[in-house]
Design a protein around this motif. Sequence first.
Motif, mmCIF file in Angstrom:
data_model
loop_
_atom_site.group_PDB
_atom_site.id
_atom_site.type_symbol
_atom_site.label_atom_id
_atom_site.label_comp_id
_atom_site.label_asym_id
_atom_site.label_seq_id
_atom_site.Cartn_x
_atom_site.Cartn_y
_atom_site.Cartn_z
ATOM 1 N N GLY A 3 0.857 -1.174 0.000
ATOM 2 C CA GLY A 3 0.000 0.000 0.000
ATOM 3 C C GLY A 3 0.895 1.225 0.000
ATOM 4 N N ASN A 4 0.387 2.341 -0.495
ATOM 5 C CA ASN A 4 1.172 3.571 -0.461
ATOM 6 C C ASN A 4 0.250 4.776 -0.290
ATOM 7 O OD1 ASN A 4 0.107 3.651 -3.076
ATOM 8 N ND2 ASN A 4 1.998 4.221 -4.058
ATOM 9 N N ASP A 5 0.830 5.872 0.174
ATOM 10 C CA ASP A 5 0.070 7.107 0.347
ATOM 11 C C ASP A 5 1.027 8.285 0.245
ATOM 12 O OD1 ASP A 5 -2.571 8.374 1.061
ATOM 13 O OD2 ASP A 5 -1.287 9.243 2.603
ATOM 14 N N ILE A 6 0.547 9.346 -0.389
ATOM 15 C CA ILE A 6 1.352 10.566 -0.519
ATOM 16 C C ILE A 6 0.531 11.763 -0.046
ATOM 17 C CG2 ILE A 6 0.726 11.155 -2.912
ATOM 18 C CD1 ILE A 6 3.866 11.654 -3.281
ATOM 19 N N VAL A 7 1.190 12.693 0.615
ATOM 20 C CA VAL A 7 0.552 13.916 1.084
ATOM 21 C C VAL A 7 1.302 15.100 0.474
ATOM 22 C CG1 VAL A 7 0.030 15.368 3.093
ATOM 23 C CG2 VAL A 7 -0.151 12.867 3.275
ATOM 24 N N GLU A 54 -2.648 5.440 6.160
ATOM 25 C CA GLU A 54 -3.336 5.287 4.882
ATOM 26 C C GLU A 54 -2.716 4.168 4.037
ATOM 27 O OE1 GLU A 54 -6.086 7.032 3.145
ATOM 28 O OE2 GLU A 54 -6.519 7.167 5.276
ATOM 29 N N ALA A 55 -1.394 4.106 4.008
ATOM 30 C CA ALA A 55 -0.719 3.050 3.245
ATOM 31 C C ALA A 55 -1.061 1.676 3.824
ATOM 32 C CB ALA A 55 0.791 3.287 3.235
ATOM 33 N N ALA A 56 -1.044 1.564 5.135
ATOM 34 C CA ALA A 56 -1.377 0.293 5.796
ATOM 35 C C ALA A 56 -2.846 -0.063 5.585
ATOM 36 C CB ALA A 56 -1.043 0.376 7.280
ATOM 37 N N TYR A 57 -3.716 0.932 5.627
ATOM 38 C CA TYR A 57 -5.151 0.691 5.409
ATOM 39 C C TYR A 57 -5.390 0.017 4.063
ATOM 40 C CZ TYR A 57 -9.987 1.540 4.176
ATOM 41 O OH TYR A 57 -11.286 1.372 3.747
ATOM 42 N N LYS A 58 -4.640 0.408 3.046
ATOM 43 C CA LYS A 58 -4.831 -0.173 1.716
ATOM 44 C C LYS A 58 -4.550 -1.674 1.734
ATOM 45 C CE LYS A 58 -4.152 4.091 -0.813
ATOM 46 N NZ LYS A 58 -3.340 4.858 -1.756
ATOM 47 N N ILE A 59 -3.563 -2.099 2.496
ATOM 48 C CA ILE A 59 -3.299 -3.534 2.605
ATOM 49 C C ILE A 59 -4.416 -4.203 3.408
ATOM 50 C CG2 ILE A 59 -1.712 -5.326 3.368
ATOM 51 C CD1 ILE A 59 0.535 -3.255 3.261
ATOM 52 N N ASP A 89 -6.028 -5.055 14.374
ATOM 53 C CA ASP A 89 -6.701 -6.358 14.467
ATOM 54 C C ASP A 89 -5.761 -7.547 14.281
ATOM 55 O OD1 ASP A 89 -9.000 -4.865 14.766
ATOM 56 O OD2 ASP A 89 -9.684 -5.152 12.707
ATOM 57 N N GLY A 90 -4.580 -7.486 14.878
ATOM 58 C CA GLY A 90 -3.643 -8.595 14.777
ATOM 59 C C GLY A 90 -2.744 -8.559 13.548
ATOM 60 N N PHE A 91 -3.003 -7.670 12.609
ATOM 61 C CA PHE A 91 -2.140 -7.496 11.439
ATOM 62 C C PHE A 91 -1.040 -6.504 11.793
ATOM 63 C CE2 PHE A 91 -6.153 -8.760 9.517
ATOM 64 C CZ PHE A 91 -5.768 -9.574 8.472
ATOM 65 N N VAL A 92 0.149 -6.714 11.249
ATOM 66 C CA VAL A 92 1.251 -5.765 11.396
ATOM 67 C C VAL A 92 1.790 -5.478 10.001
ATOM 68 C CG1 VAL A 92 3.552 -5.348 12.332
ATOM 69 C CG2 VAL A 92 1.861 -6.596 13.698
ATOM 70 N N PHE A 93 1.889 -4.207 9.670
ATOM 71 C CA PHE A 93 2.402 -3.773 8.380
ATOM 72 C C PHE A 93 3.649 -2.925 8.614
ATOM 73 C CE2 PHE A 93 -2.298 -3.975 8.042
ATOM 74 C CZ PHE A 93 -2.352 -5.127 7.278
ATOM 75 N N TYR A 94 4.660 -3.127 7.794
ATOM 76 C CA TYR A 94 5.939 -2.422 7.908
ATOM 77 C C TYR A 94 5.903 -1.210 6.986
ATOM 78 C CZ TYR A 94 6.916 -6.894 9.970
ATOM 79 O OH TYR A 94 6.830 -8.022 10.759
ATOM 80 N N THR A 95 6.456 -0.090 7.463
ATOM 81 C CA THR A 95 6.389 1.141 6.671
ATOM 82 C C THR A 95 7.763 1.763 6.447
ATOM 83 O OG1 THR A 95 6.023 2.545 8.622
ATOM 84 C CG2 THR A 95 4.058 1.684 7.505
ATOM 85 N N GLN A 96 7.883 2.413 5.298
ATOM 86 C CA GLN A 96 9.022 3.282 4.980
ATOM 87 C C GLN A 96 8.438 4.608 4.509
ATOM 88 O OE1 GLN A 96 11.505 1.327 2.061
ATOM 89 N NE2 GLN A 96 12.469 0.043 3.607
ATOM 90 N N THR A 97 8.955 5.688 5.043
ATOM 91 C CA THR A 97 8.440 7.011 4.737
ATOM 92 C C THR A 97 9.559 7.889 4.191
ATOM 93 O OG1 THR A 97 6.765 6.803 6.451
ATOM 94 C CG2 THR A 97 7.261 9.032 5.714
ATOM 95 N N TYR A 98 9.213 8.653 3.165
ATOM 96 C CA TYR A 98 10.156 9.560 2.512
ATOM 97 C C TYR A 98 9.606 10.975 2.672
ATOM 98 C CZ TYR A 98 11.339 5.057 0.616
ATOM 99 O OH TYR A 98 11.669 3.720 0.497
ATOM 100 N N ILE A 99 10.437 11.863 3.175
ATOM 101 C CA ILE A 99 10.002 13.236 3.451
ATOM 102 C C ILE A 99 10.818 14.199 2.599
ATOM 103 C CG2 ILE A 99 9.779 15.018 5.213
ATOM 104 C CD1 ILE A 99 9.648 12.714 7.284
ATOM 105 N N THR A 100 10.101 15.061 1.860
ATOM 106 C CA THR A 100 10.758 16.125 1.112
ATOM 107 C C THR A 100 10.137 17.447 1.560
ATOM 108 O OG1 THR A 100 9.211 16.320 -0.758
ATOM 109 C CG2 THR A 100 10.867 14.544 -0.880
ATOM 110 N N ALA A 108 3.756 0.829 2.616
ATOM 111 C CA ALA A 108 3.545 -0.211 3.619
ATOM 112 C C ALA A 108 3.575 -1.567 2.926
ATOM 113 C CB ALA A 108 2.214 -0.015 4.334
ATOM 114 N N VAL A 109 4.104 -2.552 3.626
ATOM 115 C CA VAL A 109 4.147 -3.923 3.117
ATOM 116 C C VAL A 109 3.729 -4.879 4.229
ATOM 117 C CG1 VAL A 109 5.927 -3.468 1.372
ATOM 118 C CG2 VAL A 109 6.610 -4.159 3.674
#
Length: 163
Positions: A3-7, A54-59, A89-100, A108-109
Amino acid sequence: MIGNDIVDLDLARKESNWKRKGFLDKIFSKHEQYLILNNSNPELMVWNLWSRKEAAYKIYNRETGTSGYFPWRLQCHYDDEISGTVSIDGFVFYTQTYITDFYIYSIAVSKMDFFSKIKPLDSLENIKKENGIPYILDTFSNAITPVSITHHGHFQRVIALDQ
């Protein structure tokens, strides 16, 4: 899964008053609010945590079929400004964030090794959707490649998971 999200930070400043009464309570846990309010740049922390959720929600949506607006249920576990996890709910998602200076972008994966299997796509060509969930179908092998699409303001990112 991915999943991914951009702001778009410029647009977020114009459209979202994160300092208004009740905003943080609707989206963030007490611990997340502590991270925001004790950060040297609380605005960036708001959008950092938001994009991870948001990225985790997509997964979560893809894996469970559950949709809705419940950001407070997605709990960020913040390692640093780049990495962490989001649980629900028992799920764990790993995230990497890039800031500019212009945007915050999170991926998220569902498994750590999926980070190395992510490939950016240049267009939306060949992407299909079922129940709003994007994928690419290889017509030769009938293999389905998961895709995640995000856009906000001036920015868009499309990624696929090579399998």
